[in-house]
Motif scaffolding. Structure first.
Motif, mmCIF file in Angstrom:
data_model
loop_
_atom_site.group_PDB
_atom_site.id
_atom_site.type_symbol
_atom_site.label_atom_id
_atom_site.label_comp_id
_atom_site.label_asym_id
_atom_site.label_seq_id
_atom_site.Cartn_x
_atom_site.Cartn_y
_atom_site.Cartn_z
ATOM 1 N N PHE A 1 -24.978 43.741 -63.793
ATOM 2 C CA PHE A 1 -24.944 42.378 -63.264
ATOM 3 C C PHE A 1 -23.646 42.164 -62.481
ATOM 4 O O PHE A 1 -23.642 41.593 -61.382
ATOM 5 N N LYS A 2 -22.533 42.625 -63.041
ATOM 6 C CA LYS A 2 -21.242 42.477 -62.378
ATOM 7 C C LYS A 2 -21.239 43.161 -61.017
ATOM 8 O O LYS A 2 -20.796 42.584 -60.011
ATOM 9 N N ARG B 1 -24.633 35.137 -64.730
ATOM 10 C CA ARG B 1 -24.020 36.264 -65.442
ATOM 11 C C ARG B 1 -23.326 35.783 -66.717
ATOM 12 O O ARG B 1 -23.469 36.393 -67.792
ATOM 13 N N SER B 2 -22.579 34.684 -66.613
ATOM 14 C CA SER B 2 -21.893 34.131 -67.781
ATOM 15 C C SER B 2 -22.887 33.717 -68.864
ATOM 16 O O SER B 2 -22.667 33.981 -70.047
ATOM 17 N N GLU C 1 -24.184 36.749 -70.692
ATOM 18 C CA GLU C 1 -23.183 37.320 -71.592
ATOM 19 C C GLU C 1 -23.010 36.457 -72.842
ATOM 20 O O GLU C 1 -22.855 36.981 -73.945
ATOM 21 N N CYS D 1 -27.677 45.636 -73.602
ATOM 22 C CA CYS D 1 -26.943 44.422 -73.233
ATOM 23 C C CYS D 1 -25.665 44.764 -72.476
ATOM 24 O O CYS D 1 -25.328 44.114 -71.474
ATOM 25 N N ARG D 2 -24.970 45.795 -72.935
ATOM 26 C CA ARG D 2 -23.740 46.207 -72.256
ATOM 27 C C ARG D 2 -24.042 46.742 -70.854
ATOM 28 O O ARG D 2 -23.340 46.426 -69.882
ATOM 29 N N ASP E 1 -23.855 37.629 -76.646
ATOM 30 C CA ASP E 1 -22.869 37.481 -77.712
ATOM 31 C C ASP E 1 -23.478 36.719 -78.889
ATOM 32 O O ASP E 1 -23.263 37.079 -80.060
ATOM 33 N N THR F 1 -26.630 46.021 -69.024
ATOM 34 C CA THR F 1 -27.056 44.894 -68.192
ATOM 35 C C THR F 1 -25.853 44.119 -67.676
ATOM 36 O O THR F 1 -25.797 43.749 -66.489
ATOM 37 N N ALA F 2 -24.874 43.873 -68.537
ATOM 38 C CA ALA F 2 -23.671 43.146 -68.127
ATOM 39 C C ALA F 2 -22.920 43.906 -67.028
ATOM 40 O O ALA F 2 -22.444 43.299 -66.054
ATOM 41 N N GLU F 3 -22.818 45.226 -67.177
ATOM 42 C CA GLU F 3 -22.121 46.030 -66.170
ATOM 43 C C GLU F 3 -22.847 46.009 -64.831
ATOM 44 O O GLU F 3 -22.228 45.839 -63.765
#
Length: 215
Positions: A136-137, A30-31, A34, A129-130, A38, A132-134
């Motif tokens: 993934f969390k 996940r990191s 992200e 991307c946003r 970025d 996907t990040a949500e």
């Protein structure tokens, strides 16, 4: 009896260790994604390079999970829910490692795009991307708890994410006719969106494995 109790404690310790390594992989993957996002969205070369450098640790963690998982299967012969958990962990480990690979791809494409004339439509990737990040969390949270209900609730959300990523690729695929003078950048953008598509697919597969283990 003492021998059986010792064996059971050792088995529990091995399962706990296996789960710890899987969750470390989940966090690292996940990191990495992200950081890569970025690097791509904000032209942050330092973030992109960190995503690339961190991939080695993910590879090492996958080997550790494989080694420990196979040891558990060979020496303890788990059955029923324990067997499902070990098999799912082995498969999920591979999927998290592949997400790390996709993060590396995005990061490398970001660094190449930084050296090319910008394409304003690249900003269209930001919502995906946003999202996907949500997702993934929440996937990682559900996996950490082996929460079948939470995993099931994620299925439609991940289907929507996959649709959005596919739509982004389709949009980027239309860019060549508008940017004939910058086809190299267009090509990199398409590859970024394809990596986001594959990431969405891998998150879906991770949830499927979690549901298998929780069933």
């Amino acid at each position: 009896m003492n021998h059986d109790a010792h064996t059971l404690r050792e088995f529990d310790r091995k399962l706990s260790s296996l789960n710890t390594h899987l969750l470390r992989m989940a966090g690292k993957a996940r990191s990495a994604l992200e950081l890569a996002a970025d690097g791509f969205l904000r032209q942050n070369e330092a973030s992109a390079n960190r995503a690339i450098a961190d991939d080695e640790e993910l590879d090492e963690l996958e080997m550790t999970v494989d080694r420990e998982g196979l040891h558990v299967l060979a020496f303890f012969g788990p059955v029923a829910s324990d067997l499902k958990a070990v098999l799912a962990t082995l498969r999920m480990s591979s999927m998290y490692e592949r997400i790390g690979d996709e993060a590396v791809t995005i990061a490398k494409k970001a660094n190449r795009l930084n050296k090319l004339p910008p394409i304003r439509e690249a900003a269209g990737a930001d919502p995906v991307c946003r999202e996907t990040a949500e997702r993934f969390k929440t996937v990682n949270e559900a996996v950490a708890a082996w929460d079948g209900k939470a995993l099931r609730n994620l299925v439609p959300a991940l289907e929507t994410l996959a649709e959005h990523a596919a739509y982004l690729t389709a949009e980027f695929a239309r860019l060549p006719e508008r940017h004939q003078d910058n086809l190299a950048a267009v090509s990199e953008l398409i590859l970024v969106s394809r990596s986001l598509e594959r990431t969405a697919e891998l998150l879906q597969r991770i949830v499927s494995e979690g549901l298998y283990a929780a069933s």
